[in-house]
Design an enzyme around this catalytic site. Structure first.
Site, PDB file in Angstrom:
ATOM      1  N   CYS A 164      30.664  12.469  53.646  1.00  0.00           N
ATOM      2  CA  CYS A 164      31.539  11.799  52.671  1.00  0.00           C
ATOM      3  C   CYS A 164      32.920  11.677  53.291  1.00  0.00           C
ATOM      4  O   CYS A 164      33.298  12.470  54.153  1.00  0.00           O
ATOM      5  CB  CYS A 164      31.601  12.622  51.384  1.00  0.00           C
ATOM      6  SG  CYS A 164      32.600  11.880  50.064  1.00  0.00           S
ATOM      7  N   HIS A 194      31.502  14.832  45.756  1.00  0.00           N
ATOM      8  CA  HIS A 194      32.274  14.212  44.681  1.00  0.00           C
ATOM      9  C   HIS A 194      32.594  15.196  43.559  1.00  0.00           C
ATOM     10  O   HIS A 194      32.845  14.799  42.424  1.00  0.00           O
ATOM     11  CB  HIS A 194      31.564  12.965  44.122  1.00  0.00           C
ATOM     12  CG  HIS A 194      31.549  11.831  45.090  1.00  0.00           C
ATOM     13  ND1 HIS A 194      31.025  10.598  44.802  1.00  0.00           N
ATOM     14  CD2 HIS A 194      32.006  11.731  46.370  1.00  0.00           C
ATOM     15  CE1 HIS A 194      31.143   9.793  45.839  1.00  0.00           C
ATOM     16  NE2 HIS A 194      31.741  10.474  46.805  1.00  0.00           N
ATOM     17  N   TYR A 244      37.476  12.392  42.058  1.00  0.00           N
ATOM     18  CA  TYR A 244      36.328  12.270  41.166  1.00  0.00           C
ATOM     19  C   TYR A 244      36.397  13.272  40.008  1.00  0.00           C
ATOM     20  O   TYR A 244      35.706  13.106  39.007  1.00  0.00           O
ATOM     21  CB  TYR A 244      35.019  12.462  41.939  1.00  0.00           C
ATOM     22  CG  TYR A 244      34.683  11.298  42.820  1.00  0.00           C
ATOM     23  CD1 TYR A 244      33.997  10.197  42.330  1.00  0.00           C
ATOM     24  CD2 TYR A 244      35.076  11.286  44.157  1.00  0.00           C
ATOM     25  CE1 TYR A 244      33.695   9.116  43.138  1.00  0.00           C
ATOM     26  CE2 TYR A 244      34.774  10.210  44.977  1.00  0.00           C
ATOM     27  CZ  TYR A 244      34.086   9.128  44.455  1.00  0.00           C
ATOM     28  OH  TYR A 244      33.799   8.055  45.264  1.00  0.00           O
TER      29      TYR A 244
END
Length: 421
Positions: A164, A194, A244
């Site tokens: 990520c 996230h 997030y």
């Protein structure tokens, strides 16, 4: 060295190619294969990719194909960056949850579950074909939801690592604010994909001076504005949550906001149309500035670093990855997939030790991990009740009437992608 990119027709790809070209001393690629079923997009992206290599003097060869088996044959590593259903499916994921008063987002909540259900079977099929082509190949997964997809790959016995760009994005932003080189900063990055927090920002590497208090004291407003969270929340927490976390910490406000503006998917779809038109210009030989607004910033640097370490060709010794927990967070099962700093080499990642977590973070990590367990079961086995159970378990859903309504909508919008419906 041969690398294959599945989903190579993505408008992200020139960002990746630019990184391969700039960082060729870190990762020496002799052949890069872009694989995608969309031949028209592949031609545009592949043409620009070759011009980027040529402009920067990279000696490697770039080929394109819609034949997955041919593309991954003999590849040392395969990067997955695919989107089952395209931006049209993403727009649905971002809109129908709002009808039930829940966040519409492509990687978390009900929309994230829909994406997982569509994606996991496709990725597992690709991975089996990669294994047949070269059982020693590493699979680097950038396909969301990364945590669930990576766990599916690992459980099936594949040599896989999830990637990520959140951590590297924070590293670059914090370095700019503190006026230091990015490589001087090490993040105490902990959580799930996230769903992470920066518990420390260390100068000089693991164990170095923690400059997070100074970062928040001197630049807290800028960090808060970037996260779209209030400064006083960051001061109370003393950590930097991933952006997030806004879906959890400000859920109702986000739902109201999303209901009054076009979806992110609609914005991205329009942007992709512009980008593809640019990519078709034979004079363009560098990634356009518009691509920075598409998302995925610094993805190329993270991907090159990870591939170089996995293939024994260099790379940073410590990187943020998604991999098996294996006791790192003692309140999770060993086969949960977490996102943390890890030592990475040709044998794969080994997470660094993590201090005991505040229950404020550990509790949410445990809750979302339980959802991910149920989500993966639904993706692998299908069934309306499994979908309902996963939704009921998600902290952004939770209420049975919401879970019922979301289950109906998820199945109605995804029939063409779910063989069991």
């Amino acid at each position: 060295m041969k690398l294959a990119v599945v989903g190579g027709g993505s408008t992200y790809t020139p960002e990746l190619v630019d990184g391969f070209a700039r960082l060729r001393d870190t990762l020496a690629i002799s052949e890069l294969v872009l694989v995608d079923p969309a031949a028209d997009r592949l031609e545009l992206v592949g043409g620009l990719a070759r011009r980027i290599f040529a402009r920067q003097g990279h000696p490697g060869r770039i080929t394109t194909t819609s034949d997955l088996d041919a593309g991954v044959e003999g590849a040392d590593a395969v990067l997955l960056q695919l989107r089952v259903g395209g931006q049209a499916a993403r727009e649905q994921d971002e809109t129908w949850p709002l009808e039930c008063g829940c966040v519409g987002q492509e990687t978390t909540g009900a929309g994230g579950l829909a994406k997982a259900l569509r994606t996991v079977p496709v990725v597992l099929d690709i991975a089996e074909r990669v294994r047949r082509a070269n059982p020693d190949a590493w699979i680097i997964d950038f396909t969301n939801p990364v945590g669930i997809v990576t766990r599916a790959l690992l459980q099936a016995g594949h040599k896989a690592v999830g990637l990520c760009n959140v951590a590297i994005g924070f590293q670059r932003k914090f370095a700019a604010l503190l006026d230091v080189a990015p490589g001087e900063l090490h993040l105490d990055h902990v959580g799930l994909n996230h769903l992470t927090w920066e518990l420390g920002v260390r100068l000089g590497g693991p164990g170095g001076e923690n400059v997070l208090p100074r970062l928040l004291a001197e630049h807290g407003d800028a960090v808060a504005d970037d996260l779209r969270l209030p400064r006083h929340l960051l001061d109370r927490l003393g950590v930097v949550p991933s952006y997030y976390l806004r879906y959890f910490y400000a859920h109702d406000a986000v739902v109201r906001e999303l209901a009054t503006k076009p979806s992110r998917a609609a914005e991205v779809a329009a942007m992709e149309g512009q980008l593809l038109q640019m990519y078709g210009d034979p004079a363009l030989d560098e990634k356009p500035e518009l691509l920075a607004k598409r998302g995925g910033a610094f993805y190329s640097e993270a991907a090159v670093d990870l591939a170089a370490s996995l293939l024994g060709d260099g790379g940073s010794p410590v990187q943020v990855v998604n991999t098996y927990n294996n006791g790192t967070l003692p309140f999770l099962a060993d086969d949960a997939v977490i996102e943390v700093q890890a030592r990475v080499d040709k044998d794969g990642p080994v997470p660094l030790a993590v201090p005991e977590l505040d229950p404020l973070y550990a509790g949410l990590i445990g809750h979302v991990t339980a959802y991910e367990d149920l989500a993966l079961e639904a993706a692998l086995r299908g069934g309306r009740d499994r979908v309902f159970r996963a939704l009921l378990a998600h902290p952004l859903v939770g209420q049975y009437d919401h879970a019922e309504g979301l289950t109906d909508r998820l199945l109605a919008h995804n029939r063409e992608h779910l063989s069991w419906v």
